[in-house]
Design an enzyme around this catalytic site. Structure first.
Site, PDB file in Angstrom:
ATOM      1  CB  SER A   1     109.835  45.865  98.150  1.00  0.00           C
ATOM      2  OG  SER A   1     111.097  46.556  97.745  1.00  0.00           O
ATOM      3  CD  GLN A   2     104.017  47.693 102.210  1.00  0.00           C
ATOM      4  OE1 GLN A   2     104.637  48.737 101.637  1.00  0.00           O
ATOM      5  NE2 GLN A   2     103.083  47.740 102.823  1.00  0.00           N
TER       6      GLN A   2
END
Ligand code: SAH
Length: 242
Positions: free
Chosen positions: A91-92
């Site tokens: 994920s970011q």
């Protein structure tokens, strides 16, 4: 007096070493910038800033570049998710930090993660809480994450390969649960394995579209309340063979 002098000298040396190590840690300045410009004080307009100091410190410490494939190392600290193989993504950074803050993690807690992927989210939690259990359905990813976490000395993380839909009853109930893959509904076993007073972060909605990131709280009387925090996009939670 002599003792005092020695102590002072030792203290000064310690401080110098600690500062030196910090400045020299690989990619430290990129991590500091990532936290400041993407997550914390200078997060882009429209983003809710993450303020929990323990979370920000964990994001400054954990070596994200160790969790991405070699070809992506130069992009490890950029403001986006990255492929980690097997069609999955890490994920970011902002989403990792935001979801971690949602759990209100404390150092005496035990947390369950569904969707170990690279192991990065587990590492961030492990920087803060006592024990992290994480489940990954793709054997190749799970085994790699376990090895990586061991090499990086995250001794308080245990990785298991399996279908996280059922949770991991043996080590529960948990103070917090984090699901990092999108589901059509909240798996009932996960609600059962949450302690009264516990918190869960989970993206709920249709696969390959926008989901809602939900905060699910189990109250002390066992009742469950949920609220939507923000729209997100996660890879789907897949199901193992029964
Ligand atoms: N938290 C990860 C990123 C998660 S991507 C990180 O920090 O890198 C979502 C992960 O969930 C993928 O690795 C995917 O294989 C896994 N997954 C999907 N369905 C699952 C299930 N039923 N049980 C456990 N893991 C699952």
């Amino acid at each position: 007096m002599r003792i005092l002098k020695t102590t002072l000298l030792a203290m000064m040396l310690c401080a110098a070493t600690a500062m030196g190590e910090r400045a020299d840690a690989p990619h430290q300045s990129e991590r500091d910038r990532m936290v400041r410009d993407q997550i914390g004080e200078r997060a882009p307009w429209g983003r809710t800033k993450v303020r929990d100091k323990a979370v920000l410190d964990a994001m400054r410490r954990a070596p994200r570049h160790e969790f991405v494939p070699g070809v992506s190392i130069s992009a490890a600290y950029s403001d986006r998710p990255l492929p980690i193989g097997h069609g999955q993504t890490i994920s970011q950074p902002y989403i990792v930090a935001y979801m971690t803050e949602m759990l209100k993690p404390k150092k005496d807690q035990v947390v369950l993660e569904i969707g170990a992927g690279s192991g990065y989210q587990a590492a961030i939690l492990a920087e803060i809480v006592k024990e992290v259990y994480t489940i990954e359905i793709v054997p190749g990813l799970g085994e790699q994450a376990a090895k990586r976490l061991e090499r990086l000395k995250y001794t308080n993380v245990t990785v298991k390969v399996g279908d996280g839909y059922h949770g991991w009853k043996e080590h529960g109930p948990y103070d917090a649960i984090i699901v990092t893959a999108a589901t059509s509904h909240i798996p009932p076993p996960l609600i059962e394995q949450l302690k009264p007073g516990g918190r869960m972060a989970i993206p709920v909605g249709p696969p390959f579209q926008v989901q809602q990131l939900l905060l699910v709280e189990k109250r002390d009387d066992g009742s469950v309340v949920q609220r939507s925090e923000m729209p997100v996009r996660f890879v789907p939670l897949t199901r193992g063979k029964e």
